[in-house]
Design a protein around this motif. Structure first.
Motif, PDB file in Angstrom:
ATOM      1  N   PHE A 170       0.795  -1.225   0.000  1.00 51.56           N
ATOM      2  CA  PHE A 170       0.000   0.000   0.000  1.00 51.56           C
ATOM      3  C   PHE A 170       0.829   1.277   0.000  1.00 51.56           C
ATOM      4  N   GLY A 171       2.066   1.239  -0.484  1.00 52.89           N
ATOM      5  CA  GLY A 171       2.904   2.418  -0.538  1.00 52.89           C
ATOM      6  C   GLY A 171       2.352   3.506  -1.442  1.00 52.89           C
ATOM      7  N   LEU A 172       1.789   3.124  -2.569  1.00 54.18           N
ATOM      8  CA  LEU A 172       1.246   4.106  -3.508  1.00 54.18           C
ATOM      9  C   LEU A 172      -0.188   4.492  -3.193  1.00 54.18           C
ATOM     10  N   THR A 173      -1.011   3.511  -2.929  1.00 51.59           N
ATOM     11  CA  THR A 173      -2.434   3.742  -2.706  1.00 51.59           C
ATOM     12  C   THR A 173      -3.076   2.497  -2.114  1.00 51.59           C
ATOM     13  N   SER A 174      -4.220   2.685  -1.509  1.00 51.94           N
ATOM     14  CA  SER A 174      -5.001   1.537  -1.045  1.00 51.94           C
ATOM     15  C   SER A 174      -6.038   1.142  -2.099  1.00 51.94           C
ATOM     16  N   GLU A 175      -6.138   1.930  -3.164  1.00 55.37           N
ATOM     17  CA  GLU A 175      -7.058   1.617  -4.267  1.00 55.37           C
ATOM     18  C   GLU A 175      -6.549   0.399  -5.039  1.00 55.37           C
ATOM     19  N   ASP A 176      -7.412  -0.161  -5.882  1.00 57.56           N
ATOM     20  CA  ASP A 176      -7.020  -1.294  -6.716  1.00 57.56           C
ATOM     21  C   ASP A 176      -6.369  -0.849  -8.017  1.00 57.56           C
ATOM     22  N   PHE A 177      -6.183   0.445  -8.201  1.00 58.03           N
ATOM     23  CA  PHE A 177      -5.575   0.995  -9.409  1.00 58.03           C
ATOM     24  C   PHE A 177      -4.711   2.188  -9.026  1.00 58.03           C
ATOM     25  N   PHE A 178      -3.792   2.542  -9.927  1.00 54.61           N
ATOM     26  CA  PHE A 178      -2.980   3.729  -9.711  1.00 54.61           C
ATOM     27  C   PHE A 178      -2.689   4.363 -11.059  1.00 54.61           C
ATOM     28  N   LEU A 179      -3.031   5.652 -11.202  1.00 55.22           N
ATOM     29  CA  LEU A 179      -2.744   6.390 -12.421  1.00 55.22           C
ATOM     30  C   LEU A 179      -1.385   7.059 -12.250  1.00 55.22           C
ATOM     31  N   MET A 180      -0.378   6.446 -12.867  1.00 50.39           N
ATOM     32  CA  MET A 180       0.989   6.948 -12.790  1.00 50.39           C
ATOM     33  C   MET A 180       1.202   7.950 -13.904  1.00 50.39           C
ATOM     34  N   PRO A 181       1.560   9.201 -13.571  1.00 47.99           N
ATOM     35  CA  PRO A 181       1.867  10.169 -14.620  1.00 47.99           C
ATOM     36  C   PRO A 181       3.285   9.936 -15.158  1.00 47.99           C
ATOM     37  N   ASP A 182       3.602  10.551 -16.305  1.00 48.83           N
ATOM     38  CA  ASP A 182       4.971  10.501 -16.821  1.00 48.83           C
ATOM     39  C   ASP A 182       5.906  11.060 -15.770  1.00 48.83           C
ATOM     40  N   ARG A 183       6.943  10.335 -15.430  1.00 50.18           N
ATOM     41  CA  ARG A 183       7.911  10.821 -14.446  1.00 50.18           C
ATOM     42  C   ARG A 183       9.320  10.381 -14.821  1.00 50.18           C
ATOM     43  N   SER A 184      10.269  11.287 -14.595  1.00 55.81           N
ATOM     44  CA  SER A 184      11.697  10.986 -14.715  1.00 55.81           C
ATOM     45  C   SER A 184      12.278  11.103 -13.314  1.00 55.81           C
ATOM     46  N   LEU A 185      12.802  10.005 -12.799  1.00 52.79           N
ATOM     47  CA  LEU A 185      13.300   9.951 -11.433  1.00 52.79           C
ATOM     48  C   LEU A 185      14.818  10.007 -11.422  1.00 52.79           C
ATOM     49  N   ASP A 186      15.378  10.936 -10.619  1.00 52.27           N
ATOM     50  CA  ASP A 186      16.828  11.017 -10.445  1.00 52.27           C
ATOM     51  C   ASP A 186      17.339   9.701  -9.886  1.00 52.27           C
ATOM     52  N   TYR A 187      18.486   9.270 -10.391  1.00 52.82           N
ATOM     53  CA  TYR A 187      19.057   8.007  -9.963  1.00 52.82           C
ATOM     54  C   TYR A 187      20.574   8.100 -10.080  1.00 52.82           C
ATOM     55  N   VAL A 188      21.288   7.611  -9.096  1.00 56.90           N
ATOM     56  CA  VAL A 188      22.742   7.536  -9.172  1.00 56.90           C
ATOM     57  C   VAL A 188      23.098   6.059  -9.308  1.00 56.90           C
ATOM     58  N   ASP A 189      23.714   5.717 -10.450  1.00 56.88           N
ATOM     59  CA  ASP A 189      24.001   4.306 -10.708  1.00 56.88           C
ATOM     60  C   ASP A 189      25.208   3.819  -9.911  1.00 56.88           C
ATOM     61  N   GLU A 190      25.555   2.553 -10.106  1.00 59.19           N
ATOM     62  CA  GLU A 190      26.636   1.930  -9.333  1.00 59.19           C
ATOM     63  C   GLU A 190      28.004   2.561  -9.620  1.00 59.19           C
ATOM     64  N   ASN A 191      28.130   3.306 -10.737  1.00 58.22           N
ATOM     65  CA  ASN A 191      29.378   3.997 -11.073  1.00 58.22           C
ATOM     66  C   ASN A 191      29.345   5.467 -10.674  1.00 58.22           C
ATOM     67  N   ASN A 192      28.355   5.827  -9.846  1.00 55.18           N
ATOM     68  CA  ASN A 192      28.182   7.189  -9.334  1.00 55.18           C
ATOM     69  C   ASN A 192      27.830   8.204 -10.425  1.00 55.18           C
ATOM     70  N   ASN A 193      27.180   7.740 -11.507  1.00 55.23           N
ATOM     71  CA  ASN A 193      26.710   8.613 -12.574  1.00 55.23           C
ATOM     72  C   ASN A 193      25.261   8.992 -12.315  1.00 55.23           C
ATOM     73  N   ARG A 194      24.924  10.264 -12.539  1.00 55.85           N
ATOM     74  CA  ARG A 194      23.538  10.697 -12.399  1.00 55.85           C
ATOM     75  C   ARG A 194      22.804  10.382 -13.704  1.00 55.85           C
ATOM     76  N   ILE A 195      21.795   9.540 -13.596  1.00 57.38           N
ATOM     77  CA  ILE A 195      20.962   9.182 -14.741  1.00 57.38           C
ATOM     78  C   ILE A 195      19.504   9.284 -14.305  1.00 57.38           C
ATOM     79  N   PHE A 196      18.596   8.966 -15.209  1.00 54.52           N
ATOM     80  CA  PHE A 196      17.173   9.052 -14.909  1.00 54.52           C
ATOM     81  C   PHE A 196      16.479   7.741 -15.231  1.00 54.52           C
ATOM     82  N   LEU A 197      15.605   7.316 -14.307  1.00 54.57           N
ATOM     83  CA  LEU A 197      14.699   6.208 -14.558  1.00 54.57           C
ATOM     84  C   LEU A 197      13.399   6.853 -15.010  1.00 54.57           C
ATOM     85  N   ASN A 198      12.989   6.604 -16.243  1.00 55.15           N
ATOM     86  CA  ASN A 198      11.806   7.217 -16.829  1.00 55.15           C
ATOM     87  C   ASN A 198      10.645   6.233 -16.829  1.00 55.15           C
TER      88      ASN A 198
END
Length: 167
Positions: free
Chosen positions: A108-136
């Motif tokens: 239930f981290g996102l919602t307690s509903e049976d559905f979730f409307l996820m908008p377009d999102r680009s999430l900051d991420y630092v990979d294992e080589n310490n590079n800043r990339i995005f999970l889209n």
């Protein structure tokens, strides 16, 4: 073994705390770095678990309905476009060929509903080589699996720049 149990307890407490305060309404605009991915250390070499923190949702005023539910459009708080709420979910990233999916591991981290409307999102991420990339994550309406009660997001991809403007 004790360190893994302690780490697991800390991660669980963080997830519960974020769930409790997840729908924090904001008047000011939210900067992109608020949408991010934090790797979770599980102690397993094959684990690709991470916590995704995302700002979503918009005010119900002026929303004629953004989710088609039981034959009509309705507004659901803390879902869809906008940045009114902060939600967090622990997910397991999986890759098969070029296809990347994310399946929630907390129910239930996102919602307690049976559905979730996820908008377009680009999430900051630092990979294992310490590079800043995005999970889209492309916009999608996902439904809770009736057996596992988890959500699975599809069509994810990594890039060096944000693919979406997160609004």
């Amino acid at each position: 073994m004790k360190k893994v149990k302690t780490t697991s307890k800390i991660v669980l407490c963080c997830v519960i705390l974020l769930s409790i305060i997840s729908c924090r309404h904001e008047a000011e605009s939210v900067i992109d770095s608020d949408n991010r991915v934090i790797p979770v250390q599980t102690g397993e070499k094959t684990a690709n678990e991470c916590m995704c923190i995302v700002n979503v949702g918009h005010d119900a005023k002026g929303c004629p309905g953004c989710i088609f539910y039981y034959g009509k459009y309705v507004h659901v708080d803390c879902q869809g476009h906008g940045t009114a709420c902060r939600v967090a979910a622990t997910v397991s990233l999986n890759q098969s060929g070029t296809d990347i999916t994310a399946t929630t591991t907390d129910t239930f981290g996102l919602t307690s509903e049976d559905f979730f409307l996820m908008p377009d999102r680009s999430l900051d991420y630092v990979d294992e080589n310490n590079n800043r990339i995005f999970l889209n994550i492309p916009e999608q309406l996902v439904y809770r699996d009736t057996t596992t009660l988890q959500f699975t997001f599809t069509g994810l991809f990594f890039s060096n720049t944000a693919a979406y403007n997160n609004d």
